[in-house]
Design a protein around this motif. Structure first.
Motif, PDB file in Angstrom:
ATOM      1  N   ALA A 452       0.824  -1.209   0.000  1.00  0.00           N
ATOM      2  CA  ALA A 452       0.000   0.000   0.000  1.00  0.00           C
ATOM      3  C   ALA A 452       0.858   1.259   0.000  1.00  0.00           C
ATOM      4  O   ALA A 452       0.533   2.244  -0.679  1.00  0.00           O
ATOM      5  CB  ALA A 452      -0.934  -0.008   1.209  1.00  0.00           C
ATOM      6  N   ALA A 453       1.964   1.240   0.756  1.00  0.00           N
ATOM      7  CA  ALA A 453       2.840   2.411   0.802  1.00  0.00           C
ATOM      8  C   ALA A 453       3.486   2.671  -0.554  1.00  0.00           C
ATOM      9  O   ALA A 453       3.521   3.807  -1.047  1.00  0.00           O
ATOM     10  CB  ALA A 453       3.905   2.228   1.877  1.00  0.00           C
ATOM     11  N   LEU A 454       3.983   1.619  -1.195  1.00  0.00           N
ATOM     12  CA  LEU A 454       4.675   1.782  -2.473  1.00  0.00           C
ATOM     13  C   LEU A 454       3.712   2.099  -3.612  1.00  0.00           C
ATOM     14  O   LEU A 454       4.139   2.570  -4.675  1.00  0.00           O
ATOM     15  CB  LEU A 454       5.481   0.522  -2.803  1.00  0.00           C
ATOM     16  CG  LEU A 454       6.661   0.240  -1.871  1.00  0.00           C
ATOM     17  CD1 LEU A 454       7.347  -1.067  -2.245  1.00  0.00           C
ATOM     18  CD2 LEU A 454       7.664   1.388  -1.895  1.00  0.00           C
ATOM     19  N   ALA A 455       2.415   1.855  -3.393  1.00  0.00           N
ATOM     20  CA  ALA A 455       1.421   2.187  -4.410  1.00  0.00           C
ATOM     21  C   ALA A 455       1.026   3.663  -4.377  1.00  0.00           C
ATOM     22  O   ALA A 455       0.379   4.156  -5.309  1.00  0.00           O
ATOM     23  CB  ALA A 455       0.180   1.312  -4.226  1.00  0.00           C
ATOM     24  N   LEU A 456       1.418   4.376  -3.316  1.00  0.00           N
ATOM     25  CA  LEU A 456       1.093   5.798  -3.224  1.00  0.00           C
ATOM     26  C   LEU A 456       1.915   6.594  -4.237  1.00  0.00           C
ATOM     27  O   LEU A 456       3.075   6.287  -4.505  1.00  0.00           O
ATOM     28  CB  LEU A 456       1.395   6.310  -1.806  1.00  0.00           C
ATOM     29  CG  LEU A 456       0.546   5.732  -0.665  1.00  0.00           C
ATOM     30  CD1 LEU A 456       1.121   6.151   0.683  1.00  0.00           C
ATOM     31  CD2 LEU A 456      -0.908   6.188  -0.781  1.00  0.00           C
ATOM     32  N   ASP A 457       1.312   7.628  -4.786  1.00  0.00           N
ATOM     33  CA  ASP A 457       2.005   8.459  -5.765  1.00  0.00           C
ATOM     34  C   ASP A 457       3.278   9.051  -5.160  1.00  0.00           C
ATOM     35  O   ASP A 457       3.255   9.609  -4.058  1.00  0.00           O
ATOM     36  CB  ASP A 457       1.087   9.602  -6.236  1.00  0.00           C
ATOM     37  CG  ASP A 457      -0.035   9.113  -7.133  1.00  0.00           C
ATOM     38  OD1 ASP A 457       0.086   7.995  -7.669  1.00  0.00           O
ATOM     39  OD2 ASP A 457      -1.033   9.851  -7.278  1.00  0.00           O
ATOM     40  N   GLY A 458       4.370   8.935  -5.885  1.00  0.00           N
ATOM     41  CA  GLY A 458       5.611   9.587  -5.481  1.00  0.00           C
ATOM     42  C   GLY A 458       6.440   8.852  -4.467  1.00  0.00           C
ATOM     43  O   GLY A 458       7.524   9.330  -4.103  1.00  0.00           O
ATOM     44  N   VAL A 459       5.995   7.690  -3.996  1.00  0.00           N
ATOM     45  CA  VAL A 459       6.772   6.934  -3.008  1.00  0.00           C
ATOM     46  C   VAL A 459       7.795   6.064  -3.733  1.00  0.00           C
ATOM     47  O   VAL A 459       7.438   5.264  -4.601  1.00  0.00           O
ATOM     48  CB  VAL A 459       5.864   6.070  -2.116  1.00  0.00           C
ATOM     49  CG1 VAL A 459       6.704   5.212  -1.173  1.00  0.00           C
ATOM     50  CG2 VAL A 459       4.918   6.947  -1.308  1.00  0.00           C
ATOM     51  N   ARG A 460       9.060   6.234  -3.394  1.00  0.00           N
ATOM     52  CA  ARG A 460      10.124   5.406  -3.946  1.00  0.00           C
ATOM     53  C   ARG A 460      10.460   4.292  -2.963  1.00  0.00           C
ATOM     54  O   ARG A 460      10.404   4.485  -1.745  1.00  0.00           O
ATOM     55  CB  ARG A 460      11.380   6.244  -4.189  1.00  0.00           C
ATOM     56  CG  ARG A 460      11.204   7.353  -5.229  1.00  0.00           C
ATOM     57  CD  ARG A 460      12.493   8.153  -5.360  1.00  0.00           C
ATOM     58  NE  ARG A 460      12.801   8.874  -4.121  1.00  0.00           N
ATOM     59  CZ  ARG A 460      14.016   9.338  -3.826  1.00  0.00           C
ATOM     60  NH1 ARG A 460      15.034   9.094  -4.644  1.00  0.00           N
ATOM     61  NH2 ARG A 460      14.221  10.007  -2.706  1.00  0.00           N
ATOM     62  N   ASN A 461      10.787   3.128  -3.516  1.00  0.00           N
ATOM     63  CA  ASN A 461      11.136   2.057  -2.588  1.00  0.00           C
ATOM     64  C   ASN A 461      12.486   2.336  -1.949  1.00  0.00           C
ATOM     65  O   ASN A 461      13.199   3.247  -2.365  1.00  0.00           O
ATOM     66  CB  ASN A 461      11.115   0.689  -3.268  1.00  0.00           C
ATOM     67  CG  ASN A 461      12.185   0.515  -4.343  1.00  0.00           C
ATOM     68  OD1 ASN A 461      13.304   1.001  -4.195  1.00  0.00           O
ATOM     69  ND2 ASN A 461      11.837  -0.176  -5.418  1.00  0.00           N
ATOM     70  N   ARG A 462      12.845   1.591  -0.928  1.00  0.00           N
ATOM     71  CA  ARG A 462      13.999   1.923  -0.096  1.00  0.00           C
ATOM     72  C   ARG A 462      15.296   1.840  -0.887  1.00  0.00           C
ATOM     73  O   ARG A 462      16.229   2.591  -0.609  1.00  0.00           O
ATOM     74  CB  ARG A 462      14.064   1.042   1.140  1.00  0.00           C
ATOM     75  CG  ARG A 462      14.196  -0.444   0.856  1.00  0.00           C
ATOM     76  CD  ARG A 462      14.332  -1.211   2.146  1.00  0.00           C
ATOM     77  NE  ARG A 462      14.427  -2.658   1.886  1.00  0.00           N
ATOM     78  CZ  ARG A 462      14.766  -3.528   2.800  1.00  0.00           C
ATOM     79  NH1 ARG A 462      15.050  -3.135   4.019  1.00  0.00           N
ATOM     80  NH2 ARG A 462      14.820  -4.816   2.514  1.00  0.00           N
ATOM     81  N   GLU A 463      15.366   0.916  -1.857  1.00  0.00           N
ATOM     82  CA  GLU A 463      16.583   0.838  -2.650  1.00  0.00           C
ATOM     83  C   GLU A 463      16.756   2.089  -3.499  1.00  0.00           C
ATOM     84  O   GLU A 463      17.840   2.644  -3.611  1.00  0.00           O
ATOM     85  CB  GLU A 463      16.568  -0.394  -3.543  1.00  0.00           C
ATOM     86  CG  GLU A 463      16.789  -1.715  -2.807  1.00  0.00           C
ATOM     87  CD  GLU A 463      15.548  -2.217  -2.112  1.00  0.00           C
ATOM     88  OE1 GLU A 463      14.457  -1.673  -2.380  1.00  0.00           O
ATOM     89  OE2 GLU A 463      15.663  -3.166  -1.297  1.00  0.00           O
ATOM     90  N   GLU A 464      15.664   2.577  -4.103  1.00  0.00           N
ATOM     91  CA  GLU A 464      15.744   3.775  -4.930  1.00  0.00           C
ATOM     92  C   GLU A 464      16.005   5.022  -4.097  1.00  0.00           C
ATOM     93  O   GLU A 464      16.671   5.947  -4.534  1.00  0.00           O
ATOM     94  CB  GLU A 464      14.443   3.954  -5.711  1.00  0.00           C
ATOM     95  CG  GLU A 464      14.199   2.844  -6.735  1.00  0.00           C
ATOM     96  CD  GLU A 464      12.818   2.927  -7.339  1.00  0.00           C
ATOM     97  OE1 GLU A 464      11.996   3.686  -6.788  1.00  0.00           O
ATOM     98  OE2 GLU A 464      12.549   2.240  -8.338  1.00  0.00           O
ATOM     99  N   ALA A 465      15.449   5.034  -2.862  1.00  0.00           N
ATOM    100  CA  ALA A 465      15.569   6.220  -2.019  1.00  0.00           C
ATOM    101  C   ALA A 465      16.907   6.283  -1.294  1.00  0.00           C
ATOM    102  O   ALA A 465      17.287   7.325  -0.763  1.00  0.00           O
ATOM    103  CB  ALA A 465      14.429   6.246  -0.998  1.00  0.00           C
ATOM    104  N   ALA A 466      17.618   5.156  -1.250  1.00  0.00           N
ATOM    105  CA  ALA A 466      18.886   5.105  -0.483  1.00  0.00           C
ATOM    106  C   ALA A 466      19.961   5.978  -1.129  1.00  0.00           C
ATOM    107  O   ALA A 466      19.996   6.168  -2.315  1.00  0.00           O
ATOM    108  CB  ALA A 466      19.359   3.664  -0.392  1.00  0.00           C
TER     109      ALA A 466
END
Length: 466
Positions: A452-466
């Motif tokens: 649900a969190a990763l389906a939100l607009d603009g949320v990057r997964n932890r690997e991309e955000a690292a």
């Protein structure tokens, strides 16, 4: 797989055909045992039979013909009442053991000095087990990791010279492992939990103590009264004890001060590693996990450089303070494994501005013990059976809404956190409850949060955000 050769030719009753039970049955068959496996769930029996596991109705069996009952750890041994198979086994004078005991016997038969570390405690077992295993693997040690953490112990590669087994052991498993004798035993902490299965806190603590009492070296985190007393008793009985603390400087042992792990020997301290910047080890509770892992690694001969490299590359575990995604200054953290208030306290203590998703099937005591962390909570989003009780506890102290479902809570929390002007806002699933009212287990609950969190607009997964 580790074949259970110590049961070769013996007639064995096995009850409990979940994942660990099926793994144990396969090990027993591979070791030459004559197995009669059963479960109260007819579908589990049918599935086991389809997979080639010998089944037999233990209700009508001749228990005098059995040499042992192998009990899955989820089956009550003593409380609230012994399972009916336990009563039959005791009446027939049949020993009752579990998979950890079988592993211990196989190790004793083949390579009794092979390195084996067993980790127990109320909270932090899985992270500490994974971290110790990661430190060893990153230092090129042949390492097997399993037990209560995931892979059943008997599905690991067998003990041999130079192979390290790093095993998480629950109190249920310890109750069924009278012969456990690790190279290093770890006791992290003891707080009230599983009292429905052990009766009293004293009995629960005594089961945990058995592990370190039977170890060649006991690593004990001494930051609660029960574990401090355990360390004292072990030392008085002549056991080798390594004390670990995150709350005070030690003259001997391993301690954490200002985010740095030190090793102390006769009053002289040496810096081993700094934890700052390791996102997977954020929080005081993870400082304890790291310090214990360092203590074990040092006893196994890892160098300080190997330890530092291992700590820096540790990614953590799913469902345990797992940073699943990020949108701007908002971090989404999956701590679904926090199934009681004490576990949730660790996450609440790690962040300053929290949009907290809590609830499910409550355990004894609710969230009253978390009141000291309420100032950190910007708003709470309550789900499941515990929502009304938790709302009563939060009262006028913490803004809250009864979201009902996890999906509704995530959407609302993410929307509110996006408007927060703090340098960092955290949407935190740390339920302080079991999952059983809405999800079959904490893993499924955590997976739903992540999706649900990763389906939100603009949320990057932890690997991309690292």
């Amino acid at each position: 797989m580790i074949p259970a050769t110590s049961f070769n030719g013996r007639n064995v009753a096995l009850f409990g055909l979940g994942g660990s039970g099926r793994a144990t049955a396969a090990s027993l068959v591979a070791g030459g045992a004559v197995v009669s496996a059963w479960d109260d769930n007819a579908e589990a029996v049918a599935a086991a039979q389809d997979s080639g596991i010998p089944v037999g109705d233990l209700n009508t069996a001749d228990w005098s013909a059995f040499d042992a009952l192998i009990l899955a750890p989820g089956v009550p041994l003593t409380h609230p009442v012994p399972h009916w198979t336990v009563a039959k086994a005791e009446q027939a004078g049949v020993e009752i053991v579990g998979d950890i005991e079988i592993f211990s016997r196989e190790r004793k038969r083949s390579v009794p000095m092979s390195p084996f570390v067993a980790i127990t405690g109320t909270n932090g077992k899985s992270t500490t087990t994974a971290l110790i295993g990661h430190l060893l693997k990153s230092a090129s040690r042949d390492t097997q990791i399993g037990g209560n953490i995931g892979t059943p112990v008997l599905m690991l590669d067998p003990p041999r010279v130079g192979r390290y087994h790093v095993i998480e052991v629950s109190s249920f498993q310890l109750d069924l492992a009278p012969g456990i004798a690790p190279s290093i035993g770890v006791l992290l902490n003891v707080t009230p939990d599983h009292l429905d299965r052990h009766g009293t806190l004293d009995l629960y603590a005594a089961i945990k103590e058995r592990l370190v009492a039977a170890s060649r070296i006991a690593v004990v985190a001494v930051d609660d009264g029960i574990t401090q007393a355990v360390a004292d008793r072990l030392e008085q009985s002549g056991r080798r004890v390594v004390r670990v603390s995150t709350r005070r400087t030690l003259a001997d042992g391993v301690y954490v001060a200002n985010g740095t792990v030190f090793e102390a020997d006769n009053g002289a301290s040496t810096e081993i590693a700094r934890l700052g910047g390791v996102a997977s080890l954020r929080g005081d509770h993870n400082a304890q996990n790291a310090a214990v892992a360092v203590a074990v690694a040092k006893k196994f001969g890892l160098s300080d450089d190997e330890i530092r490299q291992g700590l820096a590359t540790f990614r953590g575990l799913r469902h345990r303070m797992e940073q699943v995604g990020q949108r701007g200054r908002v971090i989404f953290v999956n701590d679904s494994k926090a199934t009681n208030a004490d576990a949730a306290a660790k996450a609440l203590a790690s962040f300053d501005r929290i949009y907290w998703i809590a609830g499910g099937r409550a355990k004894e005591g609710g969230i009253e013990s978390l009141a000291g962390y309420f100032p950190r909570i910007a708003k709470a989003y309550l789900i499941g059976e515990a929502a009304d009780d938790f709302a009563g506890t939060l009262g006028a102290t913490v803004p809250f809404e009864v979201s009902g479902t996890l999906s509704e809570a995530i959407a609302s929390a993410a929307s509110d956190a996006a408007l927060d002007g703090a340098p960092e806002a955290v949407v935190l699933l740390s339920p302080a409850c079991a999952s059983y009212d809405q999800f079959p287990n904490f893993e499924r609950r955590g997976d739903a949060f992540r999706s649900a969190a990763l389906a939100l607009d603009g949320v990057r997964n932890r690997e991309e955000a690292a």
